[in-house]
Write an enzyme that holds these catalytic residues in place. Sequence first.
Site, short mmCIF file in Angstrom:
data_model
loop_
_atom_site.label_atom_id
_atom_site.label_comp_id
_atom_site.label_asym_id
_atom_site.label_seq_id
_atom_site.Cartn_x
_atom_site.Cartn_y
_atom_site.Cartn_z
N LYS A 85 54.94 35.94 -67.31
CA LYS A 85 55.06 34.73 -66.49
C LYS A 85 53.99 33.74 -66.91
O LYS A 85 52.79 34.05 -66.89
CB LYS A 85 54.90 35.13 -65.02
C1 E4P Z 1 57.56 32.86 -57.72
O1 E4P Z 1 57.62 33.59 -58.69
C2 E4P Z 1 56.41 32.81 -56.81
O2 E4P Z 1 55.75 34.04 -56.83
C3 E4P Z 1 56.78 32.57 -55.39
O3 E4P Z 1 58.16 32.50 -55.19
C4 E4P Z 1 55.97 31.53 -54.69
O4 E4P Z 1 56.41 31.45 -53.38
P1 E4P Z 1 55.54 30.83 -52.20
O5 E4P Z 1 55.72 29.36 -52.21
O6 E4P Z 1 56.11 31.45 -50.97
O7 E4P Z 1 54.09 31.23 -52.46
#
Ligand code: E4P
Length: 219
Positions: free
Chosen positions: A87
């Site tokens: 990622k």
């Molecule tokens: C995506 O990969 C992120 O980890 C995640 O969806 C972020 O979500 P949040 O806005 O609830 O922190």
Amino acid sequence: MKFFIDTANLDNIKEAQDLGVLDGVTTNPSLMAKEGITGEANVLAHYKAICDIVDDNVSAEVIATDYDGIIKEGEALAALNPKIVVKVPMIKDGIKAIKYFSGKGIRTNCTLIFSPGQALLAAKAGASYVSPFLGRLDDISTDGLQLIEDIRLIFDNYGYPTEILAASIRGPLHIVACAKLGADVITAPLAAITALLKHPLTDSGLATFLADHAKASGK
Ligand code: E4P
């Protein structure tokens, strides 16, 4: 549509896996910190533990923000297990790194996508997934679902194989809306996934069926 769970909590991951509908896991540095996982060795061990639970698609996020650092961390993460998807944040060096990883056959998830142009750039660089953050756009009174619709149109126009991974999902209605818009994947907390099970008419209907069966059986 693929279902990923958005957590680093092993119990939640096991519960979603047991439900039989899980296709992968997304984590991020905040989610790892929430579980108290710190230090490189512990973080890597935690990713391995997640890979042992699920069948594929474990997004592991790099911390570095410079090209060389992203490559070094990403290669180390990818070497942990073939289920790992590296990622990478949507920044200039991140795009360059995604291009490099794509040439090496290492799968990537370009994270922190907030505009169609960012998604287009990541797709051109060869990202396996782009992660538009719906909930965080909704939080600032911007239509997160519109972003999914725009990216779907652009990717379909050119046949980009990059998958749209709708992230920052806040509840079951986000999941259904993403399915209607043609997102390839959603990543959501366990509560949003299990909320899909619920309908009061299902509960009352089942209670009636069971009561009628018991009465007819003389119980
Ligand atoms: C995506 O990969 C992120 O980890 C995640 O969806 C972020 O979500 P949040 O806005 O609830 O922190």
